[in-house]
Design a protein around this motif. Structure first.
Motif, mmCIF file in Angstrom:
data_model
loop_
_atom_site.group_PDB
_atom_site.id
_atom_site.type_symbol
_atom_site.label_atom_id
_atom_site.label_comp_id
_atom_site.label_asym_id
_atom_site.label_seq_id
_atom_site.Cartn_x
_atom_site.Cartn_y
_atom_site.Cartn_z
ATOM 1 N N UNK A 69 15.316 -11.726 -5.487
ATOM 2 C CA UNK A 69 14.506 -12.556 -4.579
ATOM 3 C C UNK A 69 13.330 -13.243 -5.279
ATOM 4 N N UNK A 70 13.168 -13.012 -6.584
ATOM 5 C CA UNK A 70 12.043 -13.562 -7.341
ATOM 6 C C UNK A 70 10.700 -13.173 -6.723
ATOM 7 N N UNK A 71 10.638 -11.924 -6.261
ATOM 8 C CA UNK A 71 9.409 -11.386 -5.678
ATOM 9 C C UNK A 71 8.824 -10.368 -6.646
ATOM 10 N N UNK A 72 7.553 -10.513 -6.942
ATOM 11 C CA UNK A 72 6.845 -9.542 -7.773
ATOM 12 C C UNK A 72 6.099 -8.576 -6.859
ATOM 13 N N UNK A 73 6.373 -7.293 -7.022
ATOM 14 C CA UNK A 73 5.700 -6.287 -6.210
ATOM 15 C C UNK A 73 4.488 -5.734 -6.952
ATOM 16 N N UNK A 74 3.376 -5.681 -6.263
ATOM 17 C CA UNK A 74 2.181 -5.020 -6.766
ATOM 18 C C UNK A 74 1.802 -3.924 -5.781
ATOM 19 N N UNK A 75 1.088 -2.932 -6.272
ATOM 20 C CA UNK A 75 0.832 -1.760 -5.448
ATOM 21 C C UNK A 75 -0.653 -1.399 -5.421
ATOM 22 N N UNK A 76 -1.109 -1.054 -4.218
ATOM 23 C CA UNK A 76 -2.435 -0.490 -4.043
ATOM 24 C C UNK A 76 -2.247 0.962 -3.635
ATOM 25 N N UNK A 77 -2.813 1.870 -4.405
ATOM 26 C CA UNK A 77 -2.610 3.292 -4.143
ATOM 27 C C UNK A 77 -3.782 3.881 -3.366
ATOM 28 N N UNK A 78 -3.441 4.765 -2.427
ATOM 29 C CA UNK A 78 -4.441 5.419 -1.605
ATOM 30 C C UNK A 78 -4.343 6.932 -1.780
ATOM 31 N N UNK A 79 -5.414 7.619 -1.430
ATOM 32 C CA UNK A 79 -5.462 9.058 -1.672
ATOM 33 C C UNK A 79 -5.275 9.899 -0.418
ATOM 34 N N UNK A 80 -5.422 9.304 0.766
ATOM 35 C CA UNK A 80 -5.144 10.063 1.988
ATOM 36 C C UNK A 80 -4.572 9.134 3.056
ATOM 37 N N UNK A 81 -3.987 9.738 4.056
ATOM 38 C CA UNK A 81 -3.206 9.004 5.043
ATOM 39 C C UNK A 81 -4.037 8.128 5.975
ATOM 40 N N UNK A 133 0.834 -1.196 0.000
ATOM 41 C CA UNK A 133 0.000 0.000 0.000
ATOM 42 C C UNK A 133 0.868 1.244 0.000
ATOM 43 N N UNK A 134 0.627 2.128 -0.958
ATOM 44 C CA UNK A 134 1.383 3.380 -1.057
ATOM 45 C C UNK A 134 0.406 4.521 -1.336
ATOM 46 N N UNK A 135 0.880 5.744 -1.217
ATOM 47 C CA UNK A 135 0.057 6.880 -1.577
ATOM 48 C C UNK A 135 0.041 7.025 -3.097
ATOM 49 N N UNK A 136 -0.992 7.704 -3.601
ATOM 50 C CA UNK A 136 -1.129 7.878 -5.044
ATOM 51 C C UNK A 136 0.186 8.338 -5.641
ATOM 52 N N UNK A 137 0.604 7.673 -6.690
ATOM 53 C CA UNK A 137 1.954 7.839 -7.212
ATOM 54 C C UNK A 137 2.221 9.174 -7.872
ATOM 55 N N UNK A 138 3.423 9.645 -7.718
ATOM 56 C CA UNK A 138 3.954 10.747 -8.499
ATOM 57 C C UNK A 138 5.159 10.209 -9.250
ATOM 58 N N UNK A 139 5.604 10.940 -10.250
ATOM 59 C CA UNK A 139 6.666 10.457 -11.118
ATOM 60 C C UNK A 139 7.906 10.061 -10.330
ATOM 61 N N UNK A 140 8.255 10.857 -9.337
ATOM 62 C CA UNK A 140 9.466 10.571 -8.559
ATOM 63 C C UNK A 140 9.347 9.247 -7.806
ATOM 64 N N UNK A 141 8.199 9.011 -7.210
ATOM 65 C CA UNK A 141 8.009 7.757 -6.483
ATOM 66 C C UNK A 141 7.994 6.570 -7.437
#
Length: 286
Positions: A66-78, A43-51
């Protein structure tokens, strides 16, 4: 049948049986299977180019090493990522500093733990109306984030800037009620952190978290004060968090190791050439 020929045939049969047995026992043994791919949802905050630059580097290290695939869930507030993590909607999250996690745990039953440090982002006081802290007029309105930890951090920034004094110190969370001295009679306007940058046109200045400042394309010229980075900054170091039950999860620890790499350092430098973000897993604060 000639006994000699019979013995030869028997010998050949034995050799064939031994060879076939050896083939199935050794020659046909399957090659060791490559370790199964693992997927981790962060879980991360809504992405910006730098992130995006940084997480792309982390994802590559996680996959290659490590043969780990990362997936991301984006959120809009803390308010969202920790609840999602506690509920099992994500495996990890990476959006908060230690003070925020401590405050959330105290309010929600100590459900989460920090697995490792990521970076620190000194926050700034921005203004589109004045060029320095000394130019802030009496009675001006200053916007700060309204969540407990970031509001406290913002108030300490205002204290460091010489605008207010607080009746608390150290790692104690401060609120507007702890303002003991306010010589310019400033009005502290508490807003959702995502709204502080948008409020710049209607307030004298605002303490804005780096991700929102970057998303709003605020320039260094609009920063009139930067938070000092020293030993008192430890509580503002960002982290990767997990549920307490996953504190010793090997795969999740490997995700932390993938983040805490030289490749990530290079990506942070690329994304934030002016050191708006600083790698903090081996940072020595004085």
């Amino acid at each position: 049948m000639n006994p000699r020929n019979r013995n030869i045939i028997i010998a050949v049969i034995i050799v064939v049986i031994v060879a076939v047995g050896a083939f199935f026992a050794f020659g046909n043994k399957a090659k060791p299977a490559k370790a199964a791919s693992k997927t981790v949802n962060i879980g991360i905050m809504s992405g910006i180019k730098q992130d995006d630059i940084i997480w792309k580097a982390v994802s590559k290290t996680a996959k290659d090493k490590y043969n780990i695939t990362l997936k991301f869930t984006q959120f809009t507030d803390y308010t969202q990522p920790n609840a999602a993590l506690a509920n099992g909607d994500t495996d990890l999250n990476a959006f908060q500093h230690h003070a925020f996690l401590d405050a959330w745990n105290k309010a929600n039953g100590n459900k989460l733990v920090a697995l490792g440090n990521t970076f620190i982002t000194p926050i700034h006081l921005y203004s589109s109306k004045v060029k320095s802290v000394s130019d802030i007029a009496n009675g001006s309105t200053i916007a700060v984030p309204n969540d407990a930890s970031n509001e406290s951090r913002a108030l300490y920034v205002l204290k460091s800037a010489g605008l207010i004094n607080l009746s608390v110190s150290g790692d104690t969370l401060a609120t507007v009620k702890d303002i003991s001295s306010n010589p310019k009679h400033l009005v502290i306007k508490e807003l959702d952190a995502s709204q502080t940058a948008r409020a710049l046109d209607s307030v004298e200045a605002a303490v804005i978290n780096t991700n929102y400042a970057t998303a709003a394309k605020l320039t260094s010229d609009q920063s009139i004060f930067a938070e000092p980075v020293n030993k008192d900054s430890a509580q503002w170091i960002n982290l990767i968090a997990a549920k307490k039950s996953d504190e010793n999860n090997k795969v999740f620890k490997e995700v932390v190791e993938a983040y805490q790499s030289e490749a990530t350092k290079a990506a942070i430098k690329e994304a934030y050439p002016h050191k708006e973000e600083i790698p903090a897993w081996d940072l020595k604060l004085k």
